[in-house]
Design an enzyme around this catalytic site. Sequence first.
Site, short mmCIF file in Angstrom:
data_model
loop_
_atom_site.label_atom_id
_atom_site.label_comp_id
_atom_site.label_asym_id
_atom_site.label_seq_id
_atom_site.Cartn_x
_atom_site.Cartn_y
_atom_site.Cartn_z
CE LYS A 14 -4.44 -1.27 0.20
NZ LYS A 14 -5.47 -0.74 -0.69
CB SER A 29 -0.95 -8.18 -1.13
OG SER A 29 -1.94 -8.84 -0.37
#
Length: 412
Positions: A58, A312
């Site tokens: 992110k 992720s």
Amino acid sequence: MNTLDTLPVTLDDVLKAQELLEGIITKTPIESSRALGAMVGGEVFFKCENLQRAGSFKVRGAYVRMARLSPEEKKRGVVAASAGNHAQGVAVAAKSLGIKARIYMPLGVALPKLAATRSHGAEVVLHGHNVDEALAEAQRYANETGAVFVHPFDNVDVVAGQGTVGLEILDQVPNVDTILMGVGGGGLLAGVAVAVKARARELGREIRIIGVQAENAAAYPPSLAADALVPLKKVSTMADGIAVGRPGQLPFSIIRELVDDVVTVSEDSLARALIFLLERAKMVVEPAGAVGVAALMDGKIENPGTTAVILSGGNIDPMLMLKVIQRGLSAAGRYMTVRMMLDDRPGSLATIARIIAENDANVTGLDHTRVGGAISMGDVSITVNLETKGHEHSEQVLAALRAEGFHPIVVH
């Protein structure tokens, strides 16, 4: 004109984002997995964004979005909303750029994620019972104060920043055939699809891009089928990083054009994947980061070839990890909770203990109850937690108990 050239985010945008991130983010390692490769019949690599700054991909999109603000916008500060990873990404980016950040998080946010976000210097405000309520409050604050709202996925700079993961994979695994990743709002999937599909076109080859969602939080399959955004009425999954009930409009416009498929996995599959990553890959990964591994283990991807799975994020609450480990062991047949009614007389419990020991199972917990609505006088209810060696061994233990006249009921 080719579709790639008319999309709201292009390869050139991703390349510029990559230049902007030089020296800011970590070029995360890629690790091969012989164990998973043997399961699927091809090479499998893990792109370890769980080792990225702030614990997830992110920070890439957040930094690109915020670095491109005007001096006047930077002075006004930024506001965001998140249950964890986007919050930490924004906080890290804001600290690097010297921008004041205010972040709204739901009241039930995991304490480690709350503490980590605050440790990066952001002001955290707890609001609402879910991310949607926190997002609405963050947007209200932005409208009221002029702070710049940093959306977690519905922004061209954010999508371009996330797409840099795809460029790194192509550098690290040039012969990749399939790239898998989790998808919530769609920023990562859209960005990687733009970068990889454009590069594949230049190379004259095909590379498949596949998104994976938790089946109880899967808004993309119905949206893609309807060719329109279809919000979910309810979202319920341990994978909080992709627990998004409505796809982002911008990512959706890219995903419907470029992505080859979006598949779903169950909560039990997710738990098994997390156990696999801990035991066989020595990787701490949050549930949202493990969905690609779950899809491969479930056989959801046909003929994957050389595959890269994006892990992720690694920001998992230790309390959730305890629950997930228990669920994963149970799903793999390595942990079982059995309840039985038996006569309340000396020796009954000893008989059960003997049967379990003779069948090489291990008792990890036991509850012995004489009082309860369903318990008759002279009876006792026992609940036994067992370590077993797989589904076949579990059935062996149950059969041995039945052979002695007991009636075991598996409750977990």
